[in-house]
Design a protein around this motif. Structure first.
Motif, PDB file in Angstrom:
ATOM      1  N   THR A 163      33.377  44.275  30.896  1.00 24.11           N
ATOM      2  CA  THR A 163      32.996  43.209  31.840  1.00 24.11           C
ATOM      3  C   THR A 163      31.711  43.542  32.588  1.00 24.11           C
ATOM      4  O   THR A 163      31.463  42.975  33.655  1.00 24.11           O
ATOM      5  CB  THR A 163      34.135  42.938  32.847  1.00 24.11           C
TER       6      THR A 163
ATOM      7  N   TYR B 270      48.257  36.866  29.432  1.00 26.83           N
ATOM      8  CA  TYR B 270      46.959  37.533  29.625  1.00 26.83           C
ATOM      9  C   TYR B 270      47.107  39.042  29.816  1.00 26.83           C
ATOM     10  O   TYR B 270      46.636  39.827  29.006  1.00 26.83           O
ATOM     11  CB  TYR B 270      46.234  36.890  30.822  1.00 26.83           C
ATOM     12  N   PHE B 271      47.773  39.441  30.875  1.00 26.86           N
ATOM     13  CA  PHE B 271      47.920  40.877  31.167  1.00 26.86           C
ATOM     14  C   PHE B 271      49.095  41.453  30.378  1.00 26.86           C
ATOM     15  O   PHE B 271      50.114  40.777  30.187  1.00 26.86           O
ATOM     16  CB  PHE B 271      48.208  41.091  32.669  1.00 26.86           C
TER      17      PHE B 271
ATOM     18  N   ASP C  63      35.604  51.457  30.510  1.00 31.29           N
ATOM     19  CA  ASP C  63      36.008  50.046  30.497  1.00 31.29           C
ATOM     20  C   ASP C  63      34.811  49.135  30.781  1.00 31.29           C
ATOM     21  O   ASP C  63      34.751  48.450  31.803  1.00 31.29           O
ATOM     22  CB  ASP C  63      37.135  49.811  31.513  1.00 31.29           C
TER      23      ASP C  63
ATOM     24  N   ILE D 199      33.106  37.210  29.993  1.00 36.58           N
ATOM     25  CA  ILE D 199      34.118  36.290  30.530  1.00 36.58           C
ATOM     26  C   ILE D 199      33.432  35.469  31.631  1.00 36.58           C
ATOM     27  O   ILE D 199      33.166  35.978  32.722  1.00 36.58           O
ATOM     28  CB  ILE D 199      35.343  37.038  31.118  1.00 36.58           C
TER      29      ILE D 199
ATOM     30  N   LYS E  93      38.590  49.390  39.038  1.00 40.51           N
ATOM     31  CA  LYS E  93      39.805  50.046  39.524  1.00 40.51           C
ATOM     32  C   LYS E  93      39.753  51.533  39.201  1.00 40.51           C
ATOM     33  O   LYS E  93      39.079  51.963  38.254  1.00 40.51           O
ATOM     34  CB  LYS E  93      41.069  49.359  39.045  1.00 40.51           C
TER      35      LYS E  93
ATOM     36  N   ASP F  76      37.024  45.154  44.495  1.00 45.49           N
ATOM     37  CA  ASP F  76      38.041  45.475  43.487  1.00 45.49           C
ATOM     38  C   ASP F  76      38.470  46.942  43.591  1.00 45.49           C
ATOM     39  O   ASP F  76      39.644  47.281  43.408  1.00 45.49           O
ATOM     40  CB  ASP F  76      37.496  45.167  42.089  1.00 45.49           C
TER      41      ASP F  76
ATOM     42  N   ARG G 118      40.801  47.156  46.622  1.00 47.56           N
ATOM     43  CA  ARG G 118      42.070  46.515  46.260  1.00 47.56           C
ATOM     44  C   ARG G 118      43.032  47.510  45.639  1.00 47.56           C
ATOM     45  O   ARG G 118      44.209  47.572  45.978  1.00 47.56           O
ATOM     46  CB  ARG G 118      41.777  45.387  45.258  1.00 47.56           C
TER      47      ARG G 118
ATOM     48  N   ASN H  74      39.644  53.263  35.916  1.00 56.47           N
ATOM     49  CA  ASN H  74      38.494  53.102  35.039  1.00 56.47           C
ATOM     50  C   ASN H  74      37.418  54.160  35.318  1.00 56.47           C
ATOM     51  O   ASN H  74      36.266  54.020  34.904  1.00 56.47           O
ATOM     52  CB  ASN H  74      37.924  51.686  35.146  1.00 56.47           C
TER      53      ASN H  74
ATOM     54  N   ARG I  45      45.490  35.695  40.034  1.00 55.50           N
ATOM     55  CA  ARG I  45      45.447  35.826  38.556  1.00 55.50           C
ATOM     56  C   ARG I  45      46.800  36.316  38.029  1.00 55.50           C
ATOM     57  O   ARG I  45      47.282  35.843  36.996  1.00 55.50           O
ATOM     58  CB  ARG I  45      44.324  36.776  38.142  1.00 55.50           C
ATOM     59  N   PHE I  46      47.407  37.258  38.726  1.00 52.18           N
ATOM     60  CA  PHE I  46      48.733  37.736  38.290  1.00 52.18           C
ATOM     61  C   PHE I  46      49.765  36.594  38.398  1.00 52.18           C
ATOM     62  O   PHE I  46      50.581  36.405  37.493  1.00 52.18           O
ATOM     63  CB  PHE I  46      49.196  38.925  39.145  1.00 52.18           C
TER      64      PHE I  46
ATOM     65  N   GLY J 153      45.936  50.601  31.354  1.00 54.49           N
ATOM     66  CA  GLY J 153      45.079  49.449  31.037  1.00 54.49           C
ATOM     67  C   GLY J 153      45.912  48.225  30.713  1.00 54.49           C
ATOM     68  O   GLY J 153      46.883  48.307  29.970  1.00 54.49           O
ATOM     69  N   HIS J 154      45.507  47.078  31.278  1.00 53.04           N
ATOM     70  CA  HIS J 154      46.289  45.847  31.124  1.00 53.04           C
ATOM     71  C   HIS J 154      45.795  44.946  30.009  1.00 53.04           C
ATOM     72  O   HIS J 154      46.342  43.867  29.796  1.00 53.04           O
ATOM     73  CB  HIS J 154      46.215  45.009  32.414  1.00 53.04           C
ATOM     74  N   ILE J 155      44.701  45.337  29.338  1.00 58.85           N
ATOM     75  CA  ILE J 155      44.053  44.362  28.451  1.00 58.85           C
ATOM     76  C   ILE J 155      44.039  44.800  26.989  1.00 58.85           C
ATOM     77  O   ILE J 155      44.571  44.106  26.121  1.00 58.85           O
ATOM     78  CB  ILE J 155      42.606  44.085  28.938  1.00 58.85           C
TER      79      ILE J 155
ATOM     80  N   PHE K  27      34.105  35.240  35.840  1.00 57.40           N
ATOM     81  CA  PHE K  27      35.102  36.301  35.993  1.00 57.40           C
ATOM     82  C   PHE K  27      35.515  36.489  37.447  1.00 57.40           C
ATOM     83  O   PHE K  27      36.702  36.595  37.753  1.00 57.40           O
ATOM     84  CB  PHE K  27      34.549  37.606  35.410  1.00 57.40           C
TER      85      PHE K  27
END
Ligand code: ADP
Ligand code: GN1
Ligand code: MG
Length: 363
Positions: free
Chosen positions: A239, A325-326, A236, A154, A218, A251, A254, A221, A314-315, A26-28, A157
């Motif tokens: 959102t 952020y991440f 998760d 958000i 993703k 997503d 991706r 999740n 975003r990255f 998880g990035h958040i 988003f």
């Protein structure tokens, strides 16, 4: 700052918190598994909500309570397992669904779902298909959720146009003097500006519909049951907001139709795997076909490209902003991720005919 075990004491856990381990997926948010000793040994998942990202954490929790309760009713009506097919929030000792420390950090907890596994890479088309079914079921179960009761956690988003504006601002500000070193990536992004509005335009003119979507689909999740290998629980839920199913489809592709991890540095190893794409289309449509117009299904390959591009920019934006952020493990981590996503965009464009032909088979 209080320790994880001290925070754990503030939740209604069965037994005393005795140990914990950090979860690095998880990035958040920051996630920990806490072991409690009482009549039996139980594990709870304790999460510090990232309040830089979610500036209204109470609204996030209101959404989550509503969605989890709603899902539990649906799962019970289907004869499913309400403890394992969705998250179970554990309240704090004061009855609130979160605990706020004196220094202002926000924490929440779930019962840890045991005997599950999550993946950062698709291991087989069968397992990716199963993830698609899990996300599809998630959407179906929320189909009659009162969307007007959801807070927008958000704003914008998946507004790729706005994401592009953020990138341009980051390039102009160049806060940490990184822009000169990533000219090639910035140029790639600018050259693709034309695709940014593709999904938003479709939503605006009514071609693509809005529903209650997950928005962060993703593969990791989804928790998979270790015994059956089945996609069991979508997690998760921060959102969950009104959105297009094309966001959720794009997503998922991706991440899960990539040949490599999101932060693979060897770009020769990063490409779109058509078999994975097909497995996802097959599984997703087996659940949500009736919620999609033909025109939306035809937009699947485009959605995959747009959302991959969106996360790529975003990255890159976060790299230019100084990694605010991440979560990152090393200084170029966001740049590596951006390059990886851009490689997938380019490869997806090269394979557009193949992906379109696959999609056609399912219309
Ligand atoms: P982030 O927003 O940082 O991605 P997530 O809510 O996705 O945070 O949680 C991070 C990870 O924690 C998940 O990928 C999963 O491995 C694990 N996790 C979260 N909740 C649970 C749970 N209830 N049971 C088991 N594992 C969980
Ligand atoms: C973040 O929280 P996590 O790691 O599941 C991000 C997604 C990105 C993803 C990229 C709230 O997801 O939007 O697609 O990283 N979540 C948020 O891996 O920004
Ligand atoms: Mg996550």
């Amino acid at each position: 700052m209080s320790s994880v075990l001290e925070i754990a004491e503030h939740f209604q856990f069965a037994g005393a918190p005795v140990s914990y381990e950090a979860c690095h997926v998880g990035h958040i948010n920051n996630t920990f598994f806490v072991t409690c000793l009482g009549d039996t040994v139980r594990r709870y998942t304790l999460q510090r909500i990232n309040t830089d990202v979610f500036t209204k954490p109470i609204e996030v929790m209101e959404n989550m309570v509503g969605v989890c309760e709603f899902l539990k009713k649906k799962i019970a009506a289907e004869g499913g397992d309400t403890e394992r097919e969705t998250l179970t929030l554990i309240p704090a000792r004061d009855g609130k669904m979160y605990f706020r420390t004196e220094d202002g950090s926000f924490w929440r907890s779930y019962a840890t779902i045991e005997n599950v596994v999550s993946y950062s890479l698709s291991e087989s088309p069968e397992m990716f298909r199963s993830a698609a079914c899990a996300f599809g079921r998630f959407f179906n179960r929320l189909a009659d959720y009162p969307a007007d009761q959801l807070h927008v956690t958000i704003p914008d988003f998946h507004n790729t146009v706005w994401r592009m504006e953020n990138l341009k601002r980051a390039v102009a500000e160049d806060r940490v003097s990184r822009a000169a070193g990533v000219r090639e990536e910035i140029d790639f992004a600018l050259a693709h500006e034309g695709i940014c509005s593709a999904l938003m335009d479709g939503i605006r003119d009514g071609r693509f519909r809005l529903g209650v979507t997950h928005n962060d689909t993703k593969l990791n999740n989804v928790l998979f049951d270790k015994d059956s290998g089945r996609g069991l629980c979508v997690i998760d839920l921060d959102t969950v907001m009104p959105g297009s199913l094309l966001f959720d489809f794009g997503d998922a592709i991706r991440f899960g139709a990539s040949s490599a991890l999101e932060d693979e540095t060897d770009l020769d190893r990063v490409y779109v795997v058509p078999e994975m794409y097909e497995a996802y289309v097959d599984g997703f449509l087996s659940e949500v076909r009736s919620s999609l117009k033909e025109e939306e299904i035809r937009a699947f390959p485009l959605a995959a490209t747009v959302i991959t591009f969106e996360i790529g920019i975003r990255f890159l934006t976060d790299y230019l902003n100084g990694d605010v952020y991440f979560h990152t493990d090393y200084p170029t981590h966001n740049l590596v991720r951006a390059r990886n996503q851009f490689k997938l965009v380019a490869d997806g464009e090269r394979k557009r005919d193949i992906l379109t032909a696959i999609t056609e088979k399912y219309i």
